[in-house]
Design a protein around this motif. Structure first.
Motif, PDB file in Angstrom:
ATOM      1  N   GLN A  84       0.870  -1.182   0.000  1.00  0.00           N
ATOM      2  CA  GLN A  84       0.000   0.000   0.000  1.00  0.00           C
ATOM      3  C   GLN A  84       0.903   1.226   0.000  1.00  0.00           C
ATOM      4  OE1 GLN A  84      -2.682   1.667   3.387  1.00  0.00           O
ATOM      5  NE2 GLN A  84      -3.952   0.230   2.224  1.00  0.00           N
ATOM      6  N   ILE A  85       0.800   2.035  -1.067  1.00  0.00           N
ATOM      7  CA  ILE A  85       1.720   3.151  -1.282  1.00  0.00           C
ATOM      8  C   ILE A  85       0.929   4.452  -1.226  1.00  0.00           C
ATOM      9  CG2 ILE A  85       3.457   4.116  -2.832  1.00  0.00           C
ATOM     10  CD1 ILE A  85       3.803   1.355  -4.032  1.00  0.00           C
ATOM     11  N   SER A  86       1.411   5.397  -0.442  1.00  0.00           N
ATOM     12  CA  SER A  86       0.700   6.658  -0.215  1.00  0.00           C
ATOM     13  C   SER A  86       1.242   7.802  -1.052  1.00  0.00           C
ATOM     14  CB  SER A  86       0.776   7.036   1.272  1.00  0.00           C
ATOM     15  OG  SER A  86       2.127   7.145   1.683  1.00  0.00           O
ATOM     16  N   CYS A  87       1.921   7.499  -2.160  1.00  0.00           N
ATOM     17  CA  CYS A  87       2.451   8.535  -3.051  1.00  0.00           C
ATOM     18  C   CYS A  87       2.360   8.016  -4.481  1.00  0.00           C
ATOM     19  CB  CYS A  87       3.893   8.886  -2.699  1.00  0.00           C
ATOM     20  SG  CYS A  87       4.682  10.052  -3.839  1.00  0.00           S
ATOM     21  N   PHE A  88       1.716   8.792  -5.357  1.00  0.00           N
ATOM     22  CA  PHE A  88       1.516   8.329  -6.723  1.00  0.00           C
ATOM     23  C   PHE A  88       2.839   8.136  -7.462  1.00  0.00           C
ATOM     24  CE2 PHE A  88      -2.671  10.483  -6.063  1.00  0.00           C
ATOM     25  CZ  PHE A  88      -3.451   9.344  -6.187  1.00  0.00           C
ATOM     26  N   SER A  89       3.753   9.071  -7.337  1.00  0.00           N
ATOM     27  CA  SER A  89       5.024   8.956  -8.052  1.00  0.00           C
ATOM     28  C   SER A  89       5.843   7.776  -7.542  1.00  0.00           C
ATOM     29  CB  SER A  89       5.823  10.256  -7.920  1.00  0.00           C
ATOM     30  OG  SER A  89       6.071  10.558  -6.562  1.00  0.00           O
ATOM     31  N   GLU A  90       5.803   7.519  -6.241  1.00  0.00           N
ATOM     32  CA  GLU A  90       6.521   6.364  -5.693  1.00  0.00           C
ATOM     33  C   GLU A  90       5.877   5.065  -6.167  1.00  0.00           C
ATOM     34  OE1 GLU A  90       9.184   4.079  -3.208  1.00  0.00           O
ATOM     35  OE2 GLU A  90       9.226   5.973  -4.310  1.00  0.00           O
ATOM     36  N   ALA A  91       4.550   5.041  -6.262  1.00  0.00           N
ATOM     37  CA  ALA A  91       3.866   3.841  -6.761  1.00  0.00           C
ATOM     38  C   ALA A  91       4.248   3.563  -8.208  1.00  0.00           C
ATOM     39  CB  ALA A  91       2.355   4.019  -6.634  1.00  0.00           C
ATOM     40  N   GLU A  92       4.316   4.609  -9.009  1.00  0.00           N
ATOM     41  CA  GLU A  92       4.700   4.423 -10.407  1.00  0.00           C
ATOM     42  C   GLU A  92       6.137   3.935 -10.520  1.00  0.00           C
ATOM     43  OE1 GLU A  92       4.642   6.967 -14.590  1.00  0.00           O
ATOM     44  OE2 GLU A  92       4.823   8.014 -12.671  1.00  0.00           O
ATOM     45  N   ARG A  93       7.029   4.494  -9.701  1.00  0.00           N
ATOM     46  CA  ARG A  93       8.439   4.082  -9.741  1.00  0.00           C
ATOM     47  C   ARG A  93       8.597   2.611  -9.358  1.00  0.00           C
ATOM     48  NH1 ARG A  93      12.785   3.235  -6.696  1.00  0.00           N
ATOM     49  NH2 ARG A  93      11.527   3.346  -4.784  1.00  0.00           N
ATOM     50  N   VAL A  94       7.931   2.187  -8.285  1.00  0.00           N
ATOM     51  CA  VAL A  94       8.030   0.800  -7.837  1.00  0.00           C
ATOM     52  C   VAL A  94       7.429  -0.142  -8.878  1.00  0.00           C
ATOM     53  CG1 VAL A  94       7.258  -0.846  -6.081  1.00  0.00           C
ATOM     54  CG2 VAL A  94       8.066   1.421  -5.398  1.00  0.00           C
ATOM     55  N   TYR A  95       6.301   0.266  -9.450  1.00  0.00           N
ATOM     56  CA  TYR A  95       5.617  -0.556 -10.448  1.00  0.00           C
ATOM     57  C   TYR A  95       6.526  -0.818 -11.648  1.00  0.00           C
ATOM     58  CZ  TYR A  95       2.149  -1.863 -13.995  1.00  0.00           C
ATOM     59  OH  TYR A  95       1.463  -2.499 -14.999  1.00  0.00           O
ATOM     60  N   MET A  96       7.146   0.241 -12.186  1.00  0.00           N
ATOM     61  CA  MET A  96       7.974   0.088 -13.375  1.00  0.00           C
ATOM     62  C   MET A  96       9.301  -0.599 -13.056  1.00  0.00           C
ATOM     63  SD  MET A  96       5.902   1.256 -15.529  1.00  0.00           S
ATOM     64  CE  MET A  96       6.977   1.123 -16.956  1.00  0.00           C
ATOM     65  N   LEU A  97       9.892  -0.290 -11.908  1.00  0.00           N
ATOM     66  CA  LEU A  97      11.181  -0.877 -11.555  1.00  0.00           C
ATOM     67  C   LEU A  97      11.062  -2.376 -11.300  1.00  0.00           C
ATOM     68  CD1 LEU A  97      14.168  -0.363 -11.007  1.00  0.00           C
ATOM     69  CD2 LEU A  97      13.581   0.180  -8.638  1.00  0.00           C
ATOM     70  N   ALA A  98       9.951  -2.806 -10.701  1.00  0.00           N
ATOM     71  CA  ALA A  98       9.773  -4.229 -10.408  1.00  0.00           C
ATOM     72  C   ALA A  98       9.756  -5.061 -11.679  1.00  0.00           C
ATOM     73  CB  ALA A  98       8.489  -4.438  -9.613  1.00  0.00           C
ATOM     74  N   LYS A  99       9.211  -4.517 -12.766  1.00  0.00           N
ATOM     75  CA  LYS A  99       9.145  -5.254 -14.019  1.00  0.00           C
ATOM     76  C   LYS A  99      10.528  -5.489 -14.622  1.00  0.00           C
ATOM     77  CE  LYS A  99       4.484  -3.845 -15.411  1.00  0.00           C
ATOM     78  NZ  LYS A  99       3.957  -5.200 -15.560  1.00  0.00           N
ATOM     79  N   ASP A 100      11.519  -4.719 -14.200  1.00  0.00           N
ATOM     80  CA  ASP A 100      12.872  -4.868 -14.732  1.00  0.00           C
ATOM     81  C   ASP A 100      13.833  -5.461 -13.703  1.00  0.00           C
ATOM     82  OD1 ASP A 100      12.086  -3.709 -17.145  1.00  0.00           O
ATOM     83  OD2 ASP A 100      12.442  -1.687 -16.391  1.00  0.00           O
ATOM     84  N   THR A 101      13.288  -6.045 -12.652  1.00  0.00           N
ATOM     85  CA  THR A 101      14.120  -6.572 -11.564  1.00  0.00           C
ATOM     86  C   THR A 101      14.060  -8.092 -11.533  1.00  0.00           C
ATOM     87  OG1 THR A 101      13.712  -4.573 -10.249  1.00  0.00           O
ATOM     88  CG2 THR A 101      14.539  -6.518  -9.078  1.00  0.00           C
TER      89      THR A 101
END
Length: 835
Positions: free
Chosen positions: A438-455
């Motif tokens: 559960q992420i309380s920041c939109f930009s942090e959610a987007e960063r985690v979402y995209m980074l996980a796909k490349d990890t």
């Protein structure tokens, strides 16, 4: 060809920007008439081929018709004053809450483009994965963002939903809800249909239907949009609906314009941005034409209905943009400017500068330079300022299994550098190696979402999904939403078509593709729903996969025993046969399938646990230490040892070598026959290599090559291995009797005779507790998944509570009206298979 008469609707919304006044009619200009055609710009044309009216869908008799210069809407003269369909240039102004479409490749069915209203042909057609919008690929940028609103976005809550009307592309049997006359057409884009409840009506009748939508016949199984909340900021609709994003858009070119000797073709760019991206429209014009008509044709190509006097075309080259427009370059001595074919073929469409320009903001001026269409569609509105709490739920999977919450926290910090003050782990699924954040920041959610796909962690790729929140308190009393799992790899291309159909018929938030994280994302989404059912679209292995994950998280969901139905997409489909869902999916209408699921009866089914305890065996058959750790698997259909498992293993190896060939049931069965023929000359003495106990009683085995334990009365694609003959020492097999049937086969020939119905297997025993001692490595298979089992002990026992399955009702499904059948979903041609 065309006459000079034209009809233009006076609309205040037709102006691209504020402060723009309507151009004065110059002497000698074309005649204009006032009609009730929203945004249309009609002109009289001479018809040279059979043509149908887009309003009443009747044939236009005679040689005179009226066509809109912008959207190609064709009409009788008598229908002009009755037209209610909004022109494509004005349609965006009618949408209060824009919702983007999710475009994907279209099927080969006959459809019409919702923008230019022309027939869709070839591979350039696109369709929305969520609603019934079909467009050409070059028309997609001009489509209206009016997709279905399937969830709350954290702003103003909406509890009552209105009909979501979509024009045309309905089945031939659709009837008007008001006048009960046929309202569909296979010749033109005509008729209106609600994409939630499926009712259909004429364009002149739907306006008198009450606006509130009841969700139709499927209301109890549809997940109502007012019950779903997802903060979608920073995420596209593709992300929210878990739809794989593919590059579908090609260059914006006009495929309908054909260059003929009497015409020339211009490349027209809509502002600087389109020129930089090389996105243009081809405009076909006569070689001798007035300047004003060239500008007007360019405006129509971009679905702008404004008058051409306020616009100009400027020559474009790769080095830059020039300010000398067509009118200045092509004046003639008699003051009748003519556009000739000696000019550049690339132009930029611009608005003429004004002596007094009212600028609302700097952004408006930039938009004017960037794109005229963007400015034409820009609207300003006042919204109440509300402090929205950012709350995005992401499911991340692919982590190592069986870890503690602290260990997953460490992995997130190490590989994704998550910010602990913004990210909280709310759920841990250690058996699946997944966590929910559960992420309380939109930009942090987007960063985690995209980074996980490349990890990658431990040589395994992570995956990330945006998870919606179902508000249990808003679910209607007595509702039982349907959770749909689709395996698109099963059944060739049919799995993909079924996935598309169910996204349209239901809420896309309740349809999950199993290639994206498996069953866990769907079960987690429905964790708080007190009552729901599951529909699994796949083979028997897919059903076992869903049942396995459901068993592992049963204690974490509010409905621990949801009933499960099946659409058979596999090769054997034995479980689907027993539950009356058919031998395989052969193109039944998805809407009728959902009705069958709603009317199906619940039955109990046994599920079994198999303990594989591999141990080294001495020459006298005694155990001598462990070869490998014990393994536990679950069985739903059957468990086989010997020749049956050996054939499955050879088939499995052949499929791994070339998986692309195994895309149809017919081919798969052909491979089974081939590997079976190769085993004809082999001799095995299975009865010498194993020892069998049933309910703690030793059972003497005859000379057999295969031993099979049945939980359901169907084996090997529908064969009755146990047989229908009654025998006093055995009871009649049932799927809920708590007993397994033990059957032997003598070889490949015997198996072939069973498959053809000539013989049955050798009945050996019935029991609820099985122990098998294996003296040497032997092929085994559980529900079609084969491997080589090392020597040791195999114990089969009941796996806790029975599972609830849905068996199709025997009552014949009543024929549905066309308005609720094909018109609601696009699927392969309906047939009677599996019904």
């Amino acid at each position: 060809m065309a006459d000079s008469g034209r009809v233009k609707h006076d609309s205040p919304s037709s102006s691209p920007g504020p402060g723009r006044k309507k151009a004065q009619q110059s002497p000698g200009s074309k005649a204009r008439y006032s009609v009730n055609a929203p945004g249309h710009c009609f002109r009289k044309v001479t018809l040279t081929k059979p043509t149908f009216c887009h309003h009443c869908s009747d044939f236009i008799w005679g040689i005179v018709g009226f066509v809109c210069e912008v959207c190609n809407f064709m009409s009788h003269e008598k229908c002009l004053k009755q037209v209610r369909t909004v022109c494509s240039c004005m349609a965006p102004t009618q949408v209060q809450v824009p919702v983007a479409h999710c475009f994907g490749p279209a099927s080969q069915k006959k459809r019409f483009c919702c923008v230019c209203r022309k027939h869709l042909e070839g591979s350039s057609a696109l369709r929305c994965e969520v609603c019934e919008l079909h467009v050409h690929s070059d028309c997609a940028p001009f489509s209206v963002s009016d997709c279905r609103f399937c969830h709350q976005d954290g702003g103003q809550d909406i509890d009552t939903y209105q009909h979501h009307w979509r024009e045309g592309n309905m089945s031939s049997g659709a009837r008007c809800e008001v006048c009960r006359r046929t309202c569909s057409s296979s010749d033109v884009l005509a008729g209106m249909r609600c994409e939630w409840c499926g009712i259909t009506a004429h364009a002149s009748c739907y306006i008198i239907i009450p606006p509130e939508c009841s969700m139709g016949r499927l209301q109890n199984m549809i997940l109502h949009p007012s019950c779903v909340r997802i903060c979608s900021r920073n995420f596209s609709k593709m992300h929210c609906y878990r739809i794989s994003e593919n590059s579908q858009h090609s260059e914006m070119d006009n495929l309908d314009d054909v260059d003929t000797p009497s015409k020339q073709t211009l490349k027209v760019f809509d502002g600087d941005d389109a020129a930089k991206r090389n996105q243009f429209r081809l405009v076909s014009i006569p070689r001798i034409i007035k300047n004003e008509e060239v500008v007007e044709a360019s405006l129509r190509a971009f679905y702008i209905s404004d008058e051409p006097q306020d616009y100009e075309l400027q020559s474009y080259s790769q080095q830059g943009l020039f300010t000398d427009d067509i009118i200045n370059r092509n004046g003639t001595p008699d003051n009748k400017p003519i556009f000739k074919d000696t000019v550049s073929d690339s132009w930029v469409l611009r608005s003429k500068p004004k002596e007094t320009e009212v600028v609302v903001s700097n952004s408006e001026l930039v938009t004017f330079q960037t794109s005229l269409r963007q400015m034409n569609q820009t609207r300003f509105y006042i919204e109440e300022s509300r402090n929205r709490v950012a709350q995005v739920n992401l499911l991340l999977g692919g982590f190592p299994t069986q870890l503690e919450k602290e260990e997953y926290t460490h992995l997130l910090s190490e590989h994704l550098s998550v910010k602990s003050h913004l990210v909280t782990i709310t759920h841990v699924y250690s058996e699946q190696g997944a966590v929910v954040l559960q992420i309380s920041c939109f930009s942090e959610a987007e960063r985690v979402y995209m980074l996980a796909k490349d990890t990658t962690i431990s040589s395994k790729q992570l995956y990330s999904l945006v998870i919606p929140e179902i508000m249990q308190s808003k679910l209607a009393k007595g509702s039982c939403p349907l959770l749909v799992f689709v395996n698109p790899k099963s059944g060739g291309l049919k799995g993909r078509e079924i996935l598309y159909s169910f996204r349209k018929l239901l809420n896309p938030h309740q349809v999950f593709e199993l290639t994206s994280g498996g069953p866990l994302p769907g079960l987690h989404t429905f964790r708080d729903v007190p009552h729901f059912r599951i529909l699994v679209c796949g083979g028997d292995g897919t059903v076992g996969w869903v049942l396995g994950v459901l068993e592992s998280i049963r204690h974490k969901i509010a409905c621990p025993e949801p009933a499960i139905s099946i659409i058979p997409l596999g090769t054997g489909n034995d479980l689907a046969r027993v539950l009356r869902w058919g031998a395989g999916y052969s193109g039944e209408d998805p809407y009728n399938i959902l009705l069958s699921v709603d009317e199906a009866e619940e039955v109990q089914m046994d599920r079994w646990t198999i303990l594989l305890d591999a141990q080294e065996m001495t020459e006298d058959g005694k155990e001598n230490g462990f070869l490998e750790p014990p393994k536990i698997v679950h069985m739903n259909n059957y468990f086989g040892l010997g020749i049956d498992a050996e054939l499955s293993l050879d088939f499995h190896h052949a499929r791994e070598e070339d998986p692309d060939k195994f895309n149809s049931r017919f081919h798969n069965k052909g491979v089974y026959v081939k590997v079976g023929l190769q085993k004809l000359s082999h001799t095995r003495n299975l009865h010498k290599d194993i020892r069998l106990q049933v309910d703690k009683q030793d059972v003497e085995l005859r000379s057999i090559e295969g031993l099979i334990f049945l939980n359901i009365p169907s084996w090997g694609s529908g064969a009755d291995l146990w047989g229908s003959d009654s025998e006093s020492r055995f009871g009649r097999p049932r799927i809920d009797d708590g007993m397994l049937e033990v059957v032997g086969v003598t070889g490949v020939v015997h198996m072939g005779q069973v498959q053809s119905g000539m013989r049955s297997g050798i009945r050996i025993a019935q029991g609820s507790y099985i122990r098998i001692t294996v003296n040497k490595p032997i092929p085994v298979q559980v529900d079609g998944e084969p491997w080589i089992q090392s020597p040791g002990q195999i114990i089969i026992s009941a796996a806790g509570p029975k599972v609830r399955m849905l068996r199709k009702s025997k009552t014949k499904q009543k024929k549905q009206s066309g308005s609720l059948k094909e018109g609601r979903s696009e699927s392969p041609a309906p047939s009677d298979g599996g019904q």
